[in-house]
Design a protein around this motif. Structure first.
Motif, mmCIF file in Angstrom:
data_model
loop_
_atom_site.group_PDB
_atom_site.id
_atom_site.type_symbol
_atom_site.label_atom_id
_atom_site.label_comp_id
_atom_site.label_asym_id
_atom_site.label_seq_id
_atom_site.Cartn_x
_atom_site.Cartn_y
_atom_site.Cartn_z
ATOM 1 N N GLY B 46 0.777 -1.242 0.000
ATOM 2 C CA GLY B 46 0.000 0.000 0.000
ATOM 3 C C GLY B 46 0.801 1.280 0.000
ATOM 4 N N GLY B 47 2.094 1.181 0.298
ATOM 5 C CA GLY B 47 2.880 2.408 0.339
ATOM 6 C C GLY B 47 3.921 2.355 1.433
ATOM 7 N N TRP B 48 4.519 3.498 1.701
ATOM 8 C CA TRP B 48 5.592 3.607 2.695
ATOM 9 C C TRP B 48 5.108 4.539 3.797
ATOM 10 C CZ3 TRP B 48 11.442 4.176 1.127
ATOM 11 C CH2 TRP B 48 12.231 4.085 2.289
ATOM 12 N N ARG B 66 -9.091 -9.559 1.577
ATOM 13 C CA ARG B 66 -8.607 -10.935 1.684
ATOM 14 C C ARG B 66 -7.101 -10.941 1.409
ATOM 15 N NH1 ARG B 66 -11.421 -14.830 -2.364
ATOM 16 N NH2 ARG B 66 -10.771 -13.028 -3.580
ATOM 17 N N ALA B 67 -6.690 -10.113 0.443
ATOM 18 C CA ALA B 67 -5.269 -9.980 0.147
ATOM 19 C C ALA B 67 -4.545 -9.475 1.394
ATOM 20 C CB ALA B 67 -5.072 -9.007 -1.004
ATOM 21 N N THR B 68 -3.273 -9.811 1.500
ATOM 22 C CA THR B 68 -2.492 -9.393 2.661
ATOM 23 C C THR B 68 -2.003 -7.960 2.461
ATOM 24 O OG1 THR B 68 -1.750 -11.671 2.938
ATOM 25 C CG2 THR B 68 -0.519 -9.957 4.124
ATOM 26 N N MET B 69 -2.551 -7.057 3.254
ATOM 27 C CA MET B 69 -2.119 -5.664 3.176
ATOM 28 C C MET B 69 -0.678 -5.566 3.671
ATOM 29 S SD MET B 69 -3.130 -2.727 2.110
ATOM 30 C CE MET B 69 -4.900 -2.980 1.971
ATOM 31 N N THR B 70 0.166 -4.906 2.904
ATOM 32 C CA THR B 70 1.605 -4.886 3.190
ATOM 33 C C THR B 70 2.142 -3.469 3.167
ATOM 34 O OG1 THR B 70 1.729 -7.013 2.023
ATOM 35 C CG2 THR B 70 3.817 -5.909 2.500
ATOM 36 N N ALA B 71 2.969 -3.158 4.154
ATOM 37 C CA ALA B 71 3.634 -1.857 4.182
ATOM 38 C C ALA B 71 5.066 -2.032 3.689
ATOM 39 C CB ALA B 71 3.631 -1.283 5.594
#
Lengths: 540, 540
Positions: B46-48, B66-71
């Protein structure tokens, strides 16, 4: 180590013409052919004479080129001789040194599309190629749907190639006509074809980008031993386009293993022109240039991420895979970036505008550029307007004249003899120093044809600018580009005008407004102001 | 045969944000994240957070997926612990289930960019990943500049990967950060990395398109055994962009060997949405959609060449590598100077115009289309004008009204309070039946902003068309495209206008003239005539 020769066959003017929305005039084809020749391709496929009137017109007056001018056509129809096939005759009548004929190699197409037997198809190939050779032409054979055909009947597909070679073809080209073959399979099949007896030195590859692999498939065929690539500038072509020579040429010249093992007809000088050629083609077609295009795109060397930008300034090799100068492109650190201020100073210095490192105007300029770009302005292609913006923020803008008002009229009516005509007229009221001048101009060319409101406005502006007249008199408009940006209620018009003067300068200015005449007016006024500044004129 | 699982990691919202000219708002990121989730990707980067205020805002209210939200972030700096690195803390504070950290694996960068030792760099990797795991997050490691680093020091590069895995990373991703690595080398290095002990099932690939090979390089890594692809929708990303998931997903699902050997998280239903998702992203970003984009582009299944078009009508498999419906796209056979008679009859039939097979009008229509295209007309994007042309040749054209004359004026002046304004006014004189009507209109929107001469002309035309007024009243202009074709003395303006009405119809008409107002006028009149014909109006 001796490098092997790799040949580039350009089909921008033929397959590229099959791009949706692309229509070349004969004059445009000539200009592009000369660019291709200067670039260094080996064959220029100019079109299908007889089938397309524009192509017949082009070939009738085709420019002299070092590259081999080539006409495209198809193998003869069944049931008549090659000599009596009128479509083939039309191709030959163009008188080109080389002719490339497309023919079927896929049994499905032989039966479905042509309705003939496999044997008749081989005869069509043989007789057509032999006829070309008998007519003293170099003959090339495009093996249509080759990879699909090879999958269905590999022996027949190869037999088609052999038939063409035995009849005298110099090249046989494996065409992935539907664009659906992936690189691994292209490599595998190309190797198999060579093993089956087709020499790599006479084998070409023609790919399409329907899976995003046109370039990779071309490279895979070269890796497997093929020695001709058919492609187009800027990846123009049917559907998703052909393999882009704009992308392939720099890779072949700058990257291993190709740089050390293969030699193409393009020199380092030609390579340094490839960005300019790519952009010129987009201008001719009035297509928005692809910013993200490899090597030639305006974003190809644009480093937006903060990490990247600051590293780049220390050492370009950190984030660039090749030196942009080699392809005539440049590194950009876009204005929206923190590292942009040092880049901005550098760009202003190039324009002869010196600014101290900590001048707060730098930040203001960056902000104003961002603001204007949100409004629809684009400074990428309007450097002169960017300079005027910067000078304004630096308090160094000079005030030469003021257009108090203008009025432009376009009228369409019947003339005295009942013929419909169109007339454009512009009136401008200009204030210079204490004086006020009114000028009026129409807009007609030598044939009496009306050139429209923008032209009328330009002529009126340029007609009488008092003390500045001498500076304006050697100035003329070279190009005029219109883009509607945004959509719906946000839609506005961006006009970029390119001007040139008698001293060899060329400069571009931009104007934005929902009103196209007003947008053009803004760009015109900026063009004049830039010229006056560059000429070192003192305001009246 | 059991298929292996291949994972898709989308970085549209992070790497895609590094596209020049792209700026996501937090709300836009949310909408795109939901589209990505519906599509079926496995991770959404999703971004930094911390580094970009918009990203912090996005993560603070990130949608449930459902997807794994990732930073995204980077490995800790040297000289402090992972717990005390504030940039890393910012990333963790977003509270995402997964975190992906980029770190150096190339000695040149370790020394040049970071100014630390190879050993310290390994410690940064180890400690950062371990910290993520200790914080209960899934940890991924992006090995920056991996292929360049592997070329310089293969053992160190692999050691960096092992260090990350041993510290608890679920995935280590080989990043071709500069985009300069070709597919064959990506495949070779990926295989070598797996042989050196990094399991393919935990290996990802992240490529860029600087040589036009982002997609091919991703496929090469998968062929070599990697099982995660990092890419973006529509190939957004730094410089030339990342590997396009819009292009990769259909290939992985529809083409061998991937279809039979690998399974991704996207379903057939998701695939059928990919064209719509791709175009929606372009709309959100107000970027012109790439017509030639594989699978999703509006030209991806457009068959312009005459040979192709007639074959397609018989059997789509002849020139299409996949069925466009599978990706939610459609086949187009554009009207242009290369189309043949059978194609023409089919196009006319679709428009409700029946023509017998041997009607000589067919040849006349083709000739007229070619002639007009030489003059600058383009019927690809102006279907309604094409229909009017055909009806004219078929003798079925009806005569509704005649514009005897018009006059359009654009004036820029100061208003009563000294503010600069622009005013456009149009007068048209129309003859309908025996009557003659004069109409005048200005062109301003709700804010009082002048919309220009073409808009004024439209309003005047539409103001009073006598018996036809009811039909015109629900008609409005949707789009206006201008192209200057030819150059120098041949330059002329082509205008394409798109109209819509209250019955859900949309149609496009074209006009050509050196005078842009006149070209627009032609397109406007045709738009009205088409509407009247479609409404079945009887001429007065």
């Amino acid at each position: 180590m001796t490098r092997q020769r790799l040949y580039l066959y350009d089909t921008t003017l033929r397959d590229g013409q099959q791009t949706q929305g692309v229509q070349f005039s004969a004059a445009e084809k000539t200009e592009i052919a000369l660019m291709l020749d200067a670039l260094g391709v080996d064959h220029i496929e100019g079109g299908w004479p007889g089938a397309n009137p524009t192509d017949s017109e082009f070939f009738a007056a085709a420019p002299a080129t070092r590259a081999t001018m080539t006409a495209f056509g198809m193998t003869k129809r069944a049931g008549r001789s090659a000599e009596n096939d009128e479509v083939l005759a039309g191709v030959l009548n163009a008188g080109t040194p080389a002719v490339c004929l497309v023919g079927k190699t896929h049994p499905f197409h032989v039966h479905e599309a042509l309705g003939i037997s496999l044997e008749e198809n081989l005869d069509n190939i043989r007789a057509s190629v032999a006829h070309l050779v008998a007519e003293g032409r170099e003959a090339l054979f495009d093996a249509e749907h080759f990879f699909d055909g090879y999958a269905e009947n590999p022996d027949y597909a190869v037999l088609c190639l052999k038939t063409a070679l035995e009849a005298g073809a110099t090249w046989v080209i494996l065409c992935d006509t539907n664009g659906g073959t992936l690189p691994a399979e292209v490599g595998r099949v190309t190797r198999a074809v060579i093993v089956a007896g087709i020499p790599g030195a006479r084998l070409g590859i023609h790919t399409h980008d329907d899976t995003g692999n046109a370039v990779a498939c071309a490279l895979a065929a070269i890796d497997a031993g093929a020695r001709q690539i058919q492609g187009t500038l800027n990846g123009l072509g049917e559907r998703c386009g052909n393999a882009s020579l704009t992308t392939l040429i720099p890779t072949l010249m700058l990257k291993e293993p190709y740089r050390s093992t293969l030699e193409i007809g393009v020199t380092a000088q030609g390579l340094s022109q490839i960005t300019r050629i790519s952009r010129r083609l987009d201008e001719i077609l009035n297509r928005p240039p692809l910013r993200a295009a490899p090597y030639a795109g305006s974003s190809a060397f644009a480093h937006k991420a903060g990490l990247h930008a600051s590293a780049i300034l220390k050492n370009p090799a950190t984030y660039e895979h090749v030196d942009p100068a080699l392809v005539g492109n440049q590194r950009i650190i876009p204005m929206s970036n923190q590292a942009g201020q040092s880049n901005l100073r550098a760009r202003l210095a190039e324009a002869g505008i010196e600014v101290c490192r900590d001048d707060p105007a730098l930040a203001r300029i960056l902000d104003l550029v961002k603001l204007r770009e949100d409004q629809g302005y684009a400074y990428d292609g309007a450097q002169a307007s960017f300079e005027l913006l910067a000078l304004g923020e630096l308090g160094r803008m000079q005030h030469f004249f003021d257009v108090e008002r203008y009025r432009v009229t376009v009228e369409r009516r019947k003339n005295a003899i009942g013929r419909r005509i169109s007339v454009s007229e512009a009136v401008v009221v200009v204030r210079i120093g204490g004086e006020r001048m009114l000028s009026v101009s129409e807009s007609v060319d030598e044939q009496g044809e009306d050139l429209g409101p923008v032209n009328a406005l330009w002529r009126a502006l340029a007609k009488d600018l008092g003390p500045y007249q001498a500076n304006i008199s050697d100035m003329h408009l070279v190009d005029f580009r219109v883009r509607i940006t945004g959509s719906g209620v946000d839609a506005t018009t961006r006009v970029i005008i390119e001007s040139a003067d008698g001293q060899g300068r060329r400069w571009a200015t931009v104007g934005v407004s929902p009103n196209i005449v007003d947008a053009s007016f803004e760009a015109l006024v900026e063009a004049i102001r830039w010229k006056l500044i560059r000429d070192g004129v003192k305001p009246a």
